[in-house]
Design an enzyme around this catalytic site. Structure first.
Site, PDB file in Angstrom:
ATOM      1  N   THR A  15       0.809  -1.218   0.000  1.00 53.82           N
ATOM      2  CA  THR A  15       0.000   0.000   0.000  1.00 53.82           C
ATOM      3  C   THR A  15       0.841   1.266   0.000  1.00 53.82           C
ATOM      4  OG1 THR A  15      -1.854  -1.083   1.111  1.00 53.82           O
ATOM      5  CG2 THR A  15      -1.723   1.299   1.329  1.00 53.82           C
ATOM      6  N   THR A  95       0.800  -4.457   4.224  1.00 56.77           N
ATOM      7  CA  THR A  95       0.479  -4.816   5.610  1.00 56.77           C
ATOM      8  C   THR A  95      -0.240  -6.156   5.748  1.00 56.77           C
ATOM      9  OG1 THR A  95      -1.618  -3.593   5.561  1.00 56.77           O
ATOM     10  CG2 THR A  95       0.357  -2.390   6.287  1.00 56.77           C
TER      11      THR A  95
END
Length: 345
Positions: A15, A95
């Site tokens: 991300t 993540t």
């Protein structure tokens, strides 16, 4: 001898570097330029080291993480360490599987002479309210000043850690527990009875190459049938992480279920028991139901997280250890598998 002079930023995707595409956020190249622009615009750049940038191509969404990606990361990190010019590695990662990669690398890099920090962000860099630059530059500052001694596991100085939301977390103890919050990772209190080792076998040294391994993870749940367990333990599986109830129990009165475990163990599959509970430890001998699992071939993972259990099985089996050797090392702490509290970075 020249002192190490820079940090290597190893960008794998995730991300933190994503940009909007026609189907949503997707990994993007060219992140080095964006980091340097952000650093140039900072009001306070004190404590930041010199750094060089390496991109693993192509950058990926961490939801697509595979064992081959772990091995590629390991190879890049070992190559950088061998130069003798790098004081540490900052690995940027998505993540969703960050805790899995941190655990796997912890076991793949036992004995590495430089620290490795993994970080990422919950929102892409440049988006309003993003945590990207705080995490990235915070991690660089930690590597510049050194990992605090109280955060180091005695077995694996300097070791692998996560840096997220201002905290250092042990690579073998962290779990992603929130899908949206900036403080997405935590270390849950777990107990262990495993001894700390003074040394580890040479075959587990970071310089030893590894291979991919067929592994499976399965939670025990009411109604789990022997046929379903048999399907999970199909061809090619060499290790199973079985997520048991409580302190390590399962359907100990189901003879068909236990027979599937025994047959898998007899053909060389390593069976590792961990707890579904977020805190505590597995002690298979506490209850008769757990003892029957132990008799079927399960080895206790004590307080290991799912991520640490999977990473440890991968590292042990991937270096060519036999079933008996793997079962010997699983209950022994190699790199701080007993989770500890988070530390302020």
């Amino acid at each position: 001898m020249q002192q190490p002079s820079y940090v290597t930023v190893l960008y794998t995707g995730g991300t933190i570097g994503m940009q909007q595409g026609p189907q949503g956020l997707a990994p993007a190249s060219g992140f080095e330029r964006r980091i340097r622009q952000a650093q140039a615009g900072m009001a306070d750049r004190t404590g930041l080291p010199e750094w060089r940038f390496i991109e693993l191509s192509p950058p990926i969404d961490s939801a697509n993480m595979q064992q081959a990606n772990w091995l590629a990361m390991r190879d890049s990190i070992v190559d950088e360490a061998s130069r003798g010019e790098c004081m540490g590695i900052l690995l940027l990662h998505g993540t969703d599987t960050l805790a899995y990669t941190a655990a796997a690398l912890s076991f793949l890099l036992i004995g590495l002479p430089i620290p490795v920090l993994l970080s990422g962000s919950m929102l892409p860099a440049g988006v309003e309210g993003s945590d990207a630059w705080d995490n990235l530059f915070g991690a660089l500052r930690v590597l510049q000043r050194g990992i605090p001694e109280e955060c180091l596991a005695a077995e694996t100085v300097p070791g692998v850690h996560l840096y997220f939301a201002g905290k250092l977390l042990p690579g073998t103890g962290a779990t992603k527990f929130h899908s949206e919050a900036r403080e997405a990772f935590q270390v849950l209190p777990r107990t262990t009875k495993r001894p700390v080792l003074d040394a580890w076998p040479a075959r587990l040294d970071y310089r030893q190459r590894r291979a991919t391994v067929g592994l499976a993870v399965l939670p025990v749940y009411p109604g789990l049938q022997a046929a379903q367990l048999q399907a999970v333990l199909g061809e090619g599986v060499r290790g199973l992480v079985l997520e048991c109830y409580g302190s390590g129990t399962g359907p100990g009165d189901d003879e068909a279920w236990l027979r599937v475990l025994r047959e898998a163990h007899d053909r060389g599959v390593v069976l590792l028991a961990i707890s579904q509970c977020p805190s505590g430890s597995v002690t298979l001998e506490t209850y008769a139901a757990g003892s029957r699992l132990q008799q079927a071939g399960l080895v206790s993972g004590y307080g290991m997280t799912r991520e640490a259990a999977l990473g440890k099985l991968f590292a042990l089996l991937g270096c060519g250890l036999s079933q008996a050797e793997v079962e010997y090392w699983l209950p022994r702490s190699l790199c701080g598998e007993a989770a500890g509290p988070a530390r302020q970075g």
